[in-house]
Design a protein around this motif. Structure first.
Motif, PDB file in Angstrom:
ATOM      1  N   VAL A 299      11.092 -23.979  39.281  1.00 30.97           N
ATOM      2  CA  VAL A 299      11.769 -23.777  40.564  1.00 30.97           C
ATOM      3  C   VAL A 299      11.000 -22.910  41.359  1.00 30.97           C
ATOM      4  O   VAL A 299      10.833 -21.636  40.591  1.00 30.97           O
ATOM      5  CB  VAL A 299      13.226 -23.608  40.403  1.00 30.97           C
ATOM      6  N   TRP A 300      10.878 -22.952  42.570  1.00 32.18           N
ATOM      7  CA  TRP A 300      10.190 -21.868  43.483  1.00 32.18           C
ATOM      8  C   TRP A 300      11.271 -21.459  44.471  1.00 32.18           C
ATOM      9  O   TRP A 300      11.797 -22.425  45.236  1.00 32.18           O
ATOM     10  CB  TRP A 300       9.008 -22.398  44.234  1.00 32.18           C
ATOM     11  N   VAL A 301      11.800 -20.254  44.259  1.00 31.16           N
ATOM     12  CA  VAL A 301      12.895 -19.705  45.550  1.00 31.16           C
ATOM     13  C   VAL A 301      11.947 -18.861  46.526  1.00 31.16           C
ATOM     14  O   VAL A 301      11.355 -17.999  46.183  1.00 31.16           O
ATOM     15  CB  VAL A 301      13.834 -18.640  44.384  1.00 31.16           C
ATOM     16  N   ALA A 302      12.330 -19.194  47.656  1.00 31.69           N
ATOM     17  CA  ALA A 302      11.693 -18.720  48.755  1.00 31.69           C
ATOM     18  C   ALA A 302      12.668 -18.808  50.040  1.00 31.69           C
ATOM     19  O   ALA A 302      13.628 -19.340  50.199  1.00 31.69           O
ATOM     20  CB  ALA A 302      10.467 -19.235  49.004  1.00 31.69           C
ATOM     21  N   THR A 327       6.077 -32.525  42.295  1.00 30.95           N
ATOM     22  CA  THR A 327       5.948 -31.965  40.745  1.00 30.95           C
ATOM     23  C   THR A 327       6.906 -30.702  40.489  1.00 30.95           C
ATOM     24  O   THR A 327       7.125 -30.503  39.526  1.00 30.95           O
ATOM     25  CB  THR A 327       4.512 -31.431  40.570  1.00 30.95           C
ATOM     26  N   TYR A 328       7.602 -30.152  41.374  1.00 30.20           N
ATOM     27  CA  TYR A 328       8.433 -28.948  41.271  1.00 30.20           C
ATOM     28  C   TYR A 328       9.349 -28.898  42.363  1.00 30.20           C
ATOM     29  O   TYR A 328       9.395 -29.725  43.550  1.00 30.20           O
ATOM     30  CB  TYR A 328       7.628 -27.627  41.093  1.00 30.20           C
ATOM     31  N   THR A 329      10.308 -28.094  42.331  1.00 31.22           N
ATOM     32  CA  THR A 329      11.413 -27.748  43.041  1.00 31.22           C
ATOM     33  C   THR A 329      11.437 -26.553  44.104  1.00 31.22           C
ATOM     34  O   THR A 329      11.253 -25.396  43.457  1.00 31.22           O
ATOM     35  CB  THR A 329      12.875 -27.790  42.505  1.00 31.22           C
ATOM     36  N   LEU A 330      11.464 -26.670  45.432  1.00 28.30           N
ATOM     37  CA  LEU A 330      11.625 -25.603  46.207  1.00 28.30           C
ATOM     38  C   LEU A 330      13.011 -25.371  46.773  1.00 28.30           C
ATOM     39  O   LEU A 330      13.832 -26.026  47.118  1.00 28.30           O
ATOM     40  CB  LEU A 330      10.545 -25.646  47.432  1.00 28.30           C
ATOM     41  N   ARG A 331      13.728 -24.203  46.175  1.00 26.63           N
ATOM     42  CA  ARG A 331      14.831 -23.729  46.745  1.00 26.63           C
ATOM     43  C   ARG A 331      14.849 -22.803  47.776  1.00 26.63           C
ATOM     44  O   ARG A 331      14.200 -21.518  47.710  1.00 26.63           O
ATOM     45  CB  ARG A 331      15.451 -23.061  45.523  1.00 26.63           C
ATOM     46  N   ARG A 332      15.222 -23.080  48.976  1.00 23.43           N
ATOM     47  CA  ARG A 332      15.143 -22.225  50.265  1.00 23.43           C
ATOM     48  C   ARG A 332      16.235 -21.409  50.179  1.00 23.43           C
ATOM     49  O   ARG A 332      17.711 -21.952  49.850  1.00 23.43           O
ATOM     50  CB  ARG A 332      14.908 -23.131  51.418  1.00 23.43           C
ATOM     51  N   VAL A 333      16.048 -20.237  50.831  1.00 23.56           N
ATOM     52  CA  VAL A 333      17.076 -19.128  51.023  1.00 23.56           C
ATOM     53  C   VAL A 333      17.158 -18.636  52.364  1.00 23.56           C
ATOM     54  O   VAL A 333      16.234 -18.646  52.923  1.00 23.56           O
ATOM     55  CB  VAL A 333      16.924 -18.061  50.067  1.00 23.56           C
ATOM     56  N   TRP A 334      18.514 -18.738  52.905  1.00 20.50           N
ATOM     57  CA  TRP A 334      18.560 -18.679  54.268  1.00 20.50           C
ATOM     58  C   TRP A 334      19.121 -17.046  54.420  1.00 20.50           C
ATOM     59  O   TRP A 334      19.884 -16.693  53.931  1.00 20.50           O
ATOM     60  CB  TRP A 334      19.560 -19.627  54.939  1.00 20.50           C
ATOM     61  N   ALA A 381      18.598 -12.563  43.956  1.00 19.27           N
ATOM     62  CA  ALA A 381      19.242 -12.292  42.455  1.00 19.27           C
ATOM     63  C   ALA A 381      20.198 -13.457  42.330  1.00 19.27           C
ATOM     64  O   ALA A 381      20.204 -14.074  41.010  1.00 19.27           O
ATOM     65  CB  ALA A 381      19.569 -10.920  42.136  1.00 19.27           C
ATOM     66  N   GLU A 382      21.281 -13.319  43.003  1.00 16.99           N
ATOM     67  CA  GLU A 382      22.213 -14.599  42.921  1.00 16.99           C
ATOM     68  C   GLU A 382      21.840 -15.982  42.956  1.00 16.99           C
ATOM     69  O   GLU A 382      22.261 -16.842  42.154  1.00 16.99           O
ATOM     70  CB  GLU A 382      23.234 -14.491  44.267  1.00 16.99           C
ATOM     71  N   VAL A 383      20.785 -16.109  43.715  1.00 19.28           N
ATOM     72  CA  VAL A 383      20.018 -17.521  43.961  1.00 19.28           C
ATOM     73  C   VAL A 383      19.343 -17.854  42.562  1.00 19.28           C
ATOM     74  O   VAL A 383      19.534 -19.007  41.778  1.00 19.28           O
ATOM     75  CB  VAL A 383      19.120 -17.675  45.035  1.00 19.28           C
ATOM     76  N   VAL A 384      18.738 -16.965  42.143  1.00 18.90           N
ATOM     77  CA  VAL A 384      17.822 -17.067  40.835  1.00 18.90           C
ATOM     78  C   VAL A 384      18.971 -17.163  39.649  1.00 18.90           C
ATOM     79  O   VAL A 384      18.581 -18.224  38.806  1.00 18.90           O
ATOM     80  CB  VAL A 384      16.880 -15.831  40.690  1.00 18.90           C
ATOM     81  N   ALA A 385      19.924 -16.508  39.616  1.00 22.16           N
ATOM     82  CA  ALA A 385      20.759 -16.636  38.675  1.00 22.16           C
ATOM     83  C   ALA A 385      21.597 -18.288  38.533  1.00 22.16           C
ATOM     84  O   ALA A 385      21.872 -18.949  37.653  1.00 22.16           O
ATOM     85  CB  ALA A 385      22.066 -15.594  38.682  1.00 22.16           C
ATOM     86  N   ALA A 386      21.683 -18.521  39.715  1.00 25.99           N
ATOM     87  CA  ALA A 386      22.455 -20.052  39.989  1.00 25.99           C
ATOM     88  C   ALA A 386      21.344 -21.081  39.821  1.00 25.99           C
ATOM     89  O   ALA A 386      21.696 -22.152  39.092  1.00 25.99           O
ATOM     90  CB  ALA A 386      22.888 -20.237  41.399  1.00 25.99           C
ATOM     91  N   GLU A 387      20.034 -20.850  40.165  1.00 28.30           N
ATOM     92  CA  GLU A 387      19.040 -21.950  39.611  1.00 28.30           C
ATOM     93  C   GLU A 387      18.493 -21.890  37.954  1.00 28.30           C
ATOM     94  O   GLU A 387      18.268 -22.950  37.547  1.00 28.30           O
ATOM     95  CB  GLU A 387      17.896 -21.552  40.368  1.00 28.30           C
ATOM     96  N   ALA A 388      19.030 -20.702  37.346  1.00 27.76           N
ATOM     97  CA  ALA A 388      18.701 -20.633  35.988  1.00 27.76           C
ATOM     98  C   ALA A 388      19.399 -21.691  35.257  1.00 27.76           C
ATOM     99  O   ALA A 388      20.565 -21.631  35.082  1.00 27.76           O
ATOM    100  CB  ALA A 388      18.659 -19.465  35.428  1.00 27.76           C
TER     101      ALA A 388
END
Length: 743
Positions: A299-302, A327-334, A381-388
Motif C-alpha cells: 500500500v502507498w499512502v499519499a 500491482t499495488y494499492t494507492l491510498r489517498r489522504v485528503w 499515522a491514523e491512515v497507516v494504522a488503518a491500512e495495516a
C-alpha cells in the motif's frame, strides 16, 4: 543408507508377508484337512467294497467269533482305527478292540446320530465313514473309524515348509528389491550428474523416458535451488524486481510493505472535456519508489492533490495502480486547504526545505505552520494504522514532510518496523539549530528503526545534531542512537533508479529520438544539443546555468548558432513567493540571453516550462549531446542517473555538480562547482570537444555503476537491514535473563 533401505523396503515387505501368512495359513490348513478327509473317505469305500460280501455272510450266520476275528484282520491297517457293526435298532453286532468309548451303536440309533465326517475326540481327530445295508437279511450298519493323526503331522510339515519358504522368498525378494533399487538409483544418479555437469536440467536432458517422473521432480528441486542461489547472487551483484520480492518473501516473511509520502505516484486531473487523465509527477522520490512498489505490492499512502483524485477512488479512498497493470494499492489522504498551506507550503517547504539546502534562501518558521505539520502527521499515522493488516508491517516513510511520523506510528503499531528515508540533505548541527522545534523533530525521528540518508556525510550531520540537542547514547562506530532503550540505526542508502528504465521500452533508437527532437524544436542538424531537466526550484541552479551558457557564448562566439540548450522546468510550489520570483527571473534571463545572441531563427535557450511525461523526458535524454546537472545543493539528483541509463549507445556527456549526491558515485562525469559560472562554461566546452572513445569509456563506467547500484539494491539493502532488526528484536533480552537468573 542401509538403515534407510531396511526401513523403507525390507521392513514393509516383511510386515506384508506376516499378514499374508497370518491370513493364509489357516486357509491352507483347512484345505489340506478337507483334501485328506476326502482321500480317507475314498479309501474307506474301497475297503468296504472289498469286505462287503464276507461281512454280510458272517452277519447272516450270526457268528460272533468269526466277526471279531475278521474285524481284527481289517483293523490291522494302522490307519484304520476301528470297525463297528450295528443293527438298525442301535444294538451292537460286533466291534473291534480300539473302538473309542464315546462311539457306540446306541448313539447311532438316536434322533441325532453321528454323521460321516471328521470327529474331534480327546485322543485326536478321526474320520467316521458310515455304510448302511438296510436291504440285507438281516439289515446292518458299518461304522469305520480312520485315524487322522497323520493328517495333523502332514499339516504341521506343510505349515513349516510354507513358513520357511515364505521367509526365504521374502529375504530373496528383499535382496532383489534392494539390488534393483540400488542399480536403478545409481543409473539415475549418473544420468542426473551428467545432466548437471552438462548444465542440462529441462528439455535437453539425456534421461530415459521411464525415469522422467523421478528426475523431473529432482530437476524441479534443483531448478528451485538454482533460482534461489541466483537471486541470492542478485542481492549483491545485479538487483532485480525478482530479487527484491525474494527479500520480502524470505527475509521479511512476506510482511506487508507500506510506503508513506506526500506526493502520490499517479495523479488524476480533469482534462478539457472534464475526463480524468493520469499524470506521473516530476519527482525523484516517485521515480525511485514506484518501481519498488510494483515489485513488492503493498500500500502507498499519499496526499491526493489531483482535481479528479476523489472521483477515481473507491469508498475506502483506494485505487489500484499502475493504471495499465495494477500491482499495488494507492491510498489517498485528503487535506484541507489550511492544512496543505501550513504543513506543505509552510513548514515543509518554506521551513525545512530552505533549512536543509545551502541555497541561501532564508527559512521561515511560523507556529501556525508547525501546528498544521503536527496535525497532518497525526492524520497520516491514523491512515497507516488503518491500512495495516498485520501487527508488524514494514513502514517506509519518505522525506522531510513526515519527520514526526515514526513516533506517531510507533504508538499505534508498536511492533511495526519503521524506516524513515530523508531524500534531501541534512544540514550541520549549527544550521539545524535554527529550527525552533528541532528537539521535537529529533525525538520523533529516533523512534524509527532505520534512518536513511543519501550520503555518509549527511548521516554524520544528523548524528552531530542529535548529540547536540538530545540526551541519548550514540555509537559512532556502528552509527546507532539508543534512546530510552530503543536503538535507531543511521545509515547511508544512496538512492537510484530502476534498471533498465521501463520508459525506454516504447522509445525508438537514439538516432530516431534525436531526429524527432530536432524537428519538434526546430534545431538544425549540425547543432549541439545541451539539456537540463529540473523542477522549477531555487536549489537546481537554473539561473546559474544560463549565466554559464552566456559566458560560453561570449568567450567562444563560434558556438553561436551551433549550440541549443533545451531546459525543462516543471512548475513546482508556485504559490510560494520564492518560487514565483524564480520563475519570473528565469523568463527574464531567457529573454535577455536569447535576445543577446539570437541569429535568424536560432535561439540559444529553448525553455519548456510545463510538465513533461517520463517518456518525453527520456526521449530528450537520448537526443542530447550533453546533460548539465548543476544543482546548488541536492540530496542525490536522479536526473543524472536517468540520463546515463537512457544512453545504451554509450554516448553523451554528463556535467555534474559536486554538491549533488550523485557525484559520489558518478565520478566519471565532468564534475563542476555550480557557483563558478566560468567553470561550468568550460565544462560545456569540454563536453562538446570530447572524443567519441572518451565519451564511450566514461559513459560505460557510469552505466555499470547505475546498473549495479539500482533502486532495487537501494530498497533491498534497507529491507534486509530491517529484517535483521526484526530478528534481533525477536530475541529474548539478555538483561532480562540476567535479572531472572539473579532473582
Amino acid at each position: 543408507m542401509l538403515r534407510s533401505v531396511l526401513l523403507r523396503f525390507v521392513l514393509p515387505l516383511a510386515l506384508a508377508s506376516c499378514v499374508v501368512a497370518f491370513v493364509g495359513l489357516p486357509y491352507i490348513q483347512k484345505l489340506l484337512a478337507e483334501w485328506f478327509s476326502a482321500d480317507v473317505e475314498v479309501r474307506a469305500q474301497l475297503i468296504m467294497h472289498t469286505v462287503e460280501s464276507p461281512v454280510a455272510e458272517l452277519v447272516a450266520q450270526d457268528n460272533d467269533v468269526k466277526l471279531r476275528s475278521y474285524l481284527a484282520r481289517m483293523t490291522a491297517d494302522e490307519r484304520l482305527l476301528a470297525v463297528l457293526l450295528c443293527r438298525p435298532d442301535g444294538t451292537t453286532i460286533a466291534r473291534s478292540e480300539r473302538v473309542p468309548h464315546n462311539i457306540s451303536c446306541e448313539q447311532q440309533g438316536k434322533a441325532k446320530p453321528f454323521s460321516a465326517g471328521i470327529i474331534q475326540l480327546p485322543s485326536g481327530s478321526v474320520q467316521l465313514s458310515r455304510f448302511d445295508y438296510d436291504t440285507g437279511e438281516p439289515p446292518y450298519r458299518v461304522l469305520m473309524l480312520s485315524d487322522l493323526s497323520f493328517v495333523d503331522r502332514r499339516q504341521r510339515t506343510a505349515r513349516d515348509f510354507v513358513l520357511v519358504f515364505l521367509g526365504i522368498a521374502i529375504l530373496l525378494l528383499a535382496l532383489l528389491v534392494v539390488l534393483v533399487a540400488w542399480l536403478q538409483l545409481r543409473r539415475l544418479v549418473n544420468v542426473l550428474i551428467g545432466d548437471i555437469r552438462g548444465k542440462r536440467f529441462l528439455d535437453n536432458a539425456h534421461s530415459p523416458r521411464a525415469s522422467f517422473p523421478i528426475l523431473s521432480q529432482v530437476r524441479q528441486a534443483l531448478a528451485e535451488v538454482e533460482e534461489k542461489q541466483r537471486l541470492e547472487i542478485d542481492f549483491r551483484e545485479n538487483w532485480t524486481p525478482q530479487a527484491l520480492r525474494q527479500v520480502v518473501r524470505e527475509h521479511l516473511h512476506s510482511s506487508q510493505v507500506i510506503i508513506v509520502s506526500n506526493r502520490e505516484p499517479y495523479i488524476h486531473n480533469f482534462n478539457a472535456d472534464h475526463r480524468p487523465v493520469v499524470q506521473v509527477p516530476a519527482s525523484g522520490m516517485v521515480t525511485a519508489l514506484e518501481p519498488i512498489m510494483r515489485a513488492c505490492s503493498g500500500v502507498w499512502v499519499a496526499h491526493g492533490t489531483g482535481s479528479a483524485d476523489r472521483d477515481t477512488v473507491d469508498r475506502f479512498d483506494h485505487i489500484a495502480v499502475p493504471p495499465d497493470n495494477p500491482t499495488y494499492t494507492l491510498r489517498r489522504v485528503w487535506l484541507t486547504e489550511e492544512q496543505e498551506q501550513g504543513y506543505y507550503y509552510g513548514f515543509a517547504n518554506e521551513g525545512l526545505w530552505s533549512l536543509c539546502h545551502l541555497a541561501y534562501v532564508r527559512p521561515a518558521f511560523r507556529p501556525s505552520d508547525w501546528r498544521a505539520y503536527e496535525e497532518v502527521n497525526a492524520k497520516f499515522a491514523e491512515v497507516v494504522a488503518a491500512e495495516a493488516n498485520t501487527d508488524s508491517p514494514v513502514v517506509l516513510i519518505q522525506d522531510f514532510h513526515f519527520a514526526l511520523l515514526p513516533k506517531l506510528i510507533r504508538a499505534k503499531i508498536p511492533k511495526a518496523t519503521i524506516a524513515l528515508f530523508w531524500h534531501i540533505p541534512w544540514p550541520n548541527s549549527e544550521t539545524f539549530g535554527v529550527c525552533p522545534w528541532k528537539r521535537e523533530m529529533l525525538l520523533h525521528m529516533l523512534s524509527a528503526d532505520i534512518l536513511g540518508f543519501h550520503t555518509r556525510y549527511h548521516c554524520q550531520n544528523f548524528l552531530d545534531a542529535v548529540d547536540r540537542f538530545v540526551e541519548c547514547q550514540i555509537d559512532h562506530e556502528h552509527m546507532t542512537v539508543t534512546l530510552q532503550g530503543r536503538v535507531c540505526r543511521v545509515a547511508a542508502y544512496p538512492i537510484s533508479i530502476e534498471w533498465p528504465p521501463r520508459w525506454l521500452h516504447d522509445l525508438p533508437d537514439v538516432s530516431a529520438c534525436r531526429a524527432a527532437v530536432r524537428e519538434r524544436h526546430r534545431i538544425g542538424p549540425d547543432a549541439v544539443i545541451g539539456l537540463g531537466v529540473e523542477r522549477w526550484d531555487f536549489t537546481k541552479g537554473i539561473i546559474e546555468r544560463f549565466h554559464a551558457l552566456e559566458a560560453l557564448l561570449e568567450k567562444n562566439p563560434r558556438h553561436r548558432g551551433r549550440l541549443t540548450f533545451l531546459q525543462i522546468a516543471s512548475p513546482s510550489r508556485s504559490q510560494l513567493p520564492a518560487y514565483q520570483g524564480l520563475q519570473e527571473q528565469t523568463h527574464r534571463e531567457v529573454e535577455r540571453i536569447n535576445a543577446k545572441f539570437a541569429e535568424g531563427d536560432w535561439r540559444p535557450i529553448v525553455l519548456i516550462s510545463e510538465h513533461q511525461e517520463p517518456r518525453s523526458v527520456f526521449e530528450l535524454y537520448r537526443a542530447a549531446d550533453f546533460c548539465l546537472v548543476n544543482s546548488l545543493h541536492d540530496g542525490m539528483n536522479l536526473v543524472a542517473k536517468e540520463f546515463v541509463a537512457s544512453r545504451e549507445d554509450e554516448d553523451g556527456v554528463l556535467i555534474l555538480s559536486t554538491f549533488a549526491g550523485a557525484s559520489r558515485e558518478l565520478t566519471e562525469a565532468v564534475l563542476i562547482n555550480p557557483f563558478d559560472v566560468n567553470e561550468t562554461a568550460e565544462a560545456m566546452e569540454i563536453a562538446m570537444r570530447m572524443g567519441r572513445d572518451e565519451r564511450r569509456d566514461r559513459m560505460s563506467l557510469m552505466r555499470r555503476t547505475v546498473k549495479e547500484n539500482n533502486v532495487y539494491r537501494w530498497a533491498g539493502r534497507m529491507l534486509m537491514d530491517a529484517a535483521r532488526i526484526r530478528q534481533r528484536q525477536s530475541l529474548p533480552s539478555m538483561r532480562a535473563r540476567f535479572r531472572a537468573a539473579a532473582s
